[in-house]
Design a protein around this motif. Structure first.
Motif, PDB file in Angstrom:
ATOM      1  N   VAL A   1      37.945  41.358  40.477  1.00 43.70           N
ATOM      2  CA  VAL A   1      37.785  40.325  41.925  1.00 43.70           C
ATOM      3  C   VAL A   1      38.922  39.361  41.261  1.00 43.70           C
ATOM      4  O   VAL A   1      39.741  38.957  42.282  1.00 43.70           O
ATOM      5  CB  VAL A   1      36.551  39.767  41.932  1.00 43.70           C
ATOM      6  CG1 VAL A   1      36.720  38.400  42.864  1.00 43.70           C
ATOM      7  CG2 VAL A   1      35.688  40.763  42.430  1.00 43.70           C
ATOM      8  N   ALA A   2      39.203  39.195  40.248  1.00 40.06           N
ATOM      9  CA  ALA A   2      40.013  38.024  39.749  1.00 40.06           C
ATOM     10  C   ALA A   2      41.811  38.825  39.997  1.00 40.06           C
ATOM     11  O   ALA A   2      42.431  38.138  40.379  1.00 40.06           O
ATOM     12  CB  ALA A   2      40.003  37.682  38.240  1.00 40.06           C
ATOM     13  N   PHE A   3      41.553  40.105  39.674  1.00 36.98           N
ATOM     14  CA  PHE A   3      42.870  40.852  39.647  1.00 36.98           C
ATOM     15  C   PHE A   3      43.278  41.042  41.132  1.00 36.98           C
ATOM     16  O   PHE A   3      44.487  40.822  41.605  1.00 36.98           O
ATOM     17  CB  PHE A   3      42.642  42.113  39.165  1.00 36.98           C
ATOM     18  CG  PHE A   3      43.933  43.085  39.522  1.00 36.98           C
ATOM     19  CD1 PHE A   3      45.041  42.878  38.737  1.00 36.98           C
ATOM     20  CD2 PHE A   3      43.922  43.924  40.450  1.00 36.98           C
ATOM     21  CE1 PHE A   3      46.411  43.673  39.056  1.00 36.98           C
ATOM     22  CE2 PHE A   3      44.860  44.771  40.785  1.00 36.98           C
ATOM     23  CZ  PHE A   3      46.047  44.745  39.943  1.00 36.98           C
ATOM     24  N   LEU A   4      42.302  41.198  42.096  1.00 33.46           N
ATOM     25  CA  LEU A   4      42.506  41.217  43.415  1.00 33.46           C
ATOM     26  C   LEU A   4      42.974  40.147  44.037  1.00 33.46           C
ATOM     27  O   LEU A   4      43.840  39.908  45.006  1.00 33.46           O
ATOM     28  CB  LEU A   4      41.361  41.814  44.221  1.00 33.46           C
ATOM     29  CG  LEU A   4      40.872  43.198  43.944  1.00 33.46           C
ATOM     30  CD1 LEU A   4      39.521  43.417  44.909  1.00 33.46           C
ATOM     31  CD2 LEU A   4      41.927  44.149  44.386  1.00 33.46           C
ATOM     32  N   THR A   5      42.408  38.696  43.814  1.00 30.70           N
ATOM     33  CA  THR A   5      42.711  37.560  44.291  1.00 30.70           C
ATOM     34  C   THR A   5      44.325  37.340  43.570  1.00 30.70           C
ATOM     35  O   THR A   5      44.936  36.535  44.309  1.00 30.70           O
ATOM     36  CB  THR A   5      41.718  36.503  43.976  1.00 30.70           C
ATOM     37  OG1 THR A   5      41.554  36.361  42.421  1.00 30.70           O
ATOM     38  CG2 THR A   5      40.355  36.776  44.770  1.00 30.70           C
ATOM     39  N   THR A   6      44.577  37.301  42.544  1.00 28.18           N
ATOM     40  CA  THR A   6      45.739  36.926  42.025  1.00 28.18           C
ATOM     41  C   THR A   6      47.015  37.756  42.338  1.00 28.18           C
ATOM     42  O   THR A   6      48.140  37.480  42.435  1.00 28.18           O
ATOM     43  CB  THR A   6      45.735  36.818  40.362  1.00 28.18           C
ATOM     44  OG1 THR A   6      45.507  37.987  39.901  1.00 28.18           O
ATOM     45  CG2 THR A   6      44.993  35.721  39.995  1.00 28.18           C
ATOM     46  N   ASN A   7      46.653  38.974  42.540  1.00 25.60           N
ATOM     47  CA  ASN A   7      47.799  40.023  42.957  1.00 25.60           C
ATOM     48  C   ASN A   7      47.588  40.658  44.547  1.00 25.60           C
ATOM     49  O   ASN A   7      47.983  41.822  44.666  1.00 25.60           O
ATOM     50  CB  ASN A   7      47.703  41.158  42.053  1.00 25.60           C
ATOM     51  CG  ASN A   7      48.168  40.729  40.587  1.00 25.60           C
ATOM     52  OD1 ASN A   7      48.807  40.079  40.213  1.00 25.60           O
ATOM     53  ND2 ASN A   7      47.042  40.968  39.570  1.00 25.60           N
ATOM     54  N   LEU A   8      46.994  40.019  45.240  1.00 31.23           N
ATOM     55  CA  LEU A   8      46.708  40.461  46.674  1.00 31.23           C
ATOM     56  C   LEU A   8      48.078  40.770  47.302  1.00 31.23           C
ATOM     57  O   LEU A   8      48.162  41.803  48.081  1.00 31.23           O
ATOM     58  CB  LEU A   8      46.087  39.473  47.372  1.00 31.23           C
ATOM     59  CG  LEU A   8      45.372  39.951  48.860  1.00 31.23           C
ATOM     60  CD1 LEU A   8      44.602  40.865  48.722  1.00 31.23           C
ATOM     61  CD2 LEU A   8      44.937  38.760  49.698  1.00 31.23           C
TER      62      LEU A   8
END
Length: 135
Positions: free
Chosen positions: A59-66
């Motif tokens: 989830v952190a990856f998705l939010t920072t690399n959206l």
């Protein structure tokens, strides 16, 4: 070649073709892990961590690399659309269509592809190293 001569029906089998895609993906991924990191210890750590799924990190990856994810999905959609359209109209894959062009057209297209790969080889604003630096 001998394998395909013994089992000619496998060439058109969708499950076997899917297996070949997955096998190639695994081989390329493991090969990348062998050559990209600085040491074998880092390689083993990366391989071990890639087999462990952490929902919070995802989830952190998705939010920072959206933004990068949206660009990647859009690019994949465009490539899929072009490939399917080419198959429907010409009954030939895009690579086959390119290989039938004149030599100078192929060279121009390959040069353009290489330029795009090199130009966009730096991914995202947080990455300061050229993606193909070690190669």
């Amino acid at each position: 070649a001998k394998f395909h001569e013994k089992f000619p029906k496998l060439q058109k089998n969708a499950a076997f073709r899917a297996f070949r895609v997955v096998r190639t993906f695994v081989l390329v991924t493991v090969g990348y892990y062998l050559f990209a990191p600085a040491s074998l210890g880092v390689t083993v750590t990366l391989l071990r961590d890639s087999l462990h799924f952490d929902g919070g990190a995802f989830v952190a990856f998705l939010t920072t690399n959206l933004r990068e994810l949206i660009v990647a999905i859009a690019g994949t959609a465009v490539l899929t659309f072009v490939d399917l359209r080419s198959l429907r109209e010409n009954r030939l894959p895009v690579g086959e269509v390119i290989s039938r062009k004149q030599g100078w057209v192929r060279a121009l297209l390959y040069g353009l592809f290489l330029f795009v790969i090199l130009f966009f080889g730096l991914y995202g604003s947080g990455f300061d190293q050229f993606a193909y630096f070690k190669f």
